[in-house]
Design a protein around this motif. Structure first.
Motif, PDB file in Angstrom:
ATOM      1  N   HIS A  69       0.777  -1.268  -0.010  1.00 16.06           N
ATOM      2  CA  HIS A  69       0.037   0.067  -0.011  1.00 16.06           C
ATOM      3  C   HIS A  69       0.656   1.264  -0.038  1.00 16.06           C
ATOM      4  O   HIS A  69       0.697   2.137  -0.860  1.00 16.06           O
ATOM      5  CB  HIS A  69      -0.931  -0.108   1.347  1.00 16.06           C
ATOM      6  CG  HIS A  69      -1.687   1.071   1.383  1.00 16.06           C
ATOM      7  ND1 HIS A  69      -2.841   1.127   0.869  1.00 16.06           N
ATOM      8  CD2 HIS A  69      -1.755   2.210   2.054  1.00 16.06           C
ATOM      9  CE1 HIS A  69      -3.577   2.362   0.947  1.00 16.06           C
ATOM     10  NE2 HIS A  69      -2.764   2.811   1.854  1.00 16.06           N
ATOM     11  N   GLU A  77       1.160   3.979  -2.854  1.00 15.50           N
ATOM     12  CA  GLU A  77       0.735   5.510  -2.824  1.00 15.50           C
ATOM     13  C   GLU A  77       1.958   6.275  -3.323  1.00 15.50           C
ATOM     14  O   GLU A  77       1.615   7.390  -3.910  1.00 15.50           O
ATOM     15  CB  GLU A  77       0.839   5.581  -1.155  1.00 15.50           C
ATOM     16  CG  GLU A  77      -0.310   6.475  -0.712  1.00 15.50           C
ATOM     17  CD  GLU A  77      -0.457   6.605   0.715  1.00 15.50           C
ATOM     18  OE1 GLU A  77       0.388   6.449   1.508  1.00 15.50           O
ATOM     19  OE2 GLU A  77      -1.847   6.519   1.082  1.00 15.50           O
ATOM     20  N   ALA A 131      -1.886   5.789  11.283  1.00 17.59           N
ATOM     21  CA  ALA A 131      -3.438   6.259  11.131  1.00 17.59           C
ATOM     22  C   ALA A 131      -3.953   6.287   9.867  1.00 17.59           C
ATOM     23  O   ALA A 131      -3.257   6.233   8.962  1.00 17.59           O
ATOM     24  CB  ALA A 131      -3.211   7.786  11.533  1.00 17.59           C
ATOM     25  N   ALA A 132      -5.320   6.114   9.684  1.00 20.26           N
ATOM     26  CA  ALA A 132      -6.035   6.214   8.373  1.00 20.26           C
ATOM     27  C   ALA A 132      -5.503   5.188   7.522  1.00 20.26           C
ATOM     28  O   ALA A 132      -5.507   5.658   6.078  1.00 20.26           O
ATOM     29  CB  ALA A 132      -6.114   7.576   8.014  1.00 20.26           C
ATOM     30  N   GLY A 133      -5.285   4.077   7.805  1.00 21.02           N
ATOM     31  CA  GLY A 133      -4.845   2.869   7.070  1.00 21.02           C
ATOM     32  C   GLY A 133      -3.584   3.170   6.511  1.00 21.02           C
ATOM     33  O   GLY A 133      -2.964   2.288   5.447  1.00 21.02           O
ATOM     34  N   GLY A 134      -2.599   4.066   6.856  1.00 20.89           N
ATOM     35  CA  GLY A 134      -1.308   4.476   6.440  1.00 20.89           C
ATOM     36  C   GLY A 134      -0.427   3.283   7.220  1.00 20.89           C
ATOM     37  O   GLY A 134      -0.638   2.612   8.036  1.00 20.89           O
TER      38      GLY A 134
END
Ligand SMILES: Cc1cc2nc3c(=O)[nH]c(=O)nc-3n(C[C@H](O)[C@H](O)[C@H](O)COP(=O)(O)O)c2cc1C
Length: 186
Positions: A22, A26, A149-152
């Motif tokens: 991921h 990104e 945080a937030a899927g990071g």
């Protein structure tokens, strides 16, 4: 800009390998690449286990691999090799699917003792699928990958440096990037 497709092969719901991919996707997307990620665990298990290459979701995934200029193949180390889940997907790819593609292996594991599995286990199967340009891969320890945080994701600084170095080589080796680096004829 080149299309990059990533396939990750962890059966785990909270996969660190997936987090790592991921992170890479990104980065590639921010740089302007058309980049997407498939976690093999999201394909229907029965289709994988029964080798149904013509099942719609499997076919779409195989097509995405075929259309990509660059492929990222990511796996956790299981018993000093790549995961069985990844193999169920690789077994559904036609023999020369990876011909002409640049391939980047990414591996996560619990111990550095098995990092050579990239070269003795994963690389041979990629070559058997037609890949002639498998760039140097990256091994990251599971404890160096932290969900953020937030899927990071937060990577240990040393792992992040190595990962982005390897990623730069991958980008340079992609077919479209390679063409733009070639000297133009008068
Ligand atoms: C069944 C199993 C076998 C494993 N075998 C190895 C191994 O041989 N070598 C190693 O370094 N790590 C091994 N590990 C640790 C995983 O490779 C490591 O935790 C990895 O980052 C997990 O990735 P994931 O969260 O994406 O599933 C194993 C883990 C499991 C569950």
């Amino acid at each position: 800009m080149s299309a990059v497709f990533a396939v990750s092969g962890s059966p785990s719901e909270r996969s660190r390998t997936s987090l790592l991919v991921h992170h890479v996707i990104e980065r590639l997307s921010l740089t302007g690449f058309d980049a997407a990620h498939l976690a093999v665990r999201d394909l229907p298990a029965e289709d994988l286990l029964h080798g149904r290459a013509d099942a719609p979701a499997v076919r779409a995934a195989v097509d995405a691999v075929a259309l990509a200029d660059g492929l990222i193949v990511a796996t956790p180390l299981y018993k000093a090799s790549y995961s069985g889940l990844l193999k169920t997907f690789l077994d559904l790819l036609p023999q020369s699917t990876l011909t002409g593609k640049t391939v980047l292996p990414l591996v996560t594991g619990g111990t550095r003792s098995h990092l050579l599995a990239i070269d003795y286990a994963l690389r041979p199967v990629l070559v058997a699928l037609g890949a002639r340009h498998v760039v140097g891969g990256c091994f990251v320890l599971d404890r160096d990958i932290e969900p953020g945080a937030a899927g990071g994701v937060t990577l240990a600084a040393e792992a992040e440096l190595r990962l982005f170095d390897v990623l730069d080589h991958f980008i340079e080796a992609l077919p479209a990037a390679g063409a733009s680096l070639a000297p133009s004829l008068p």
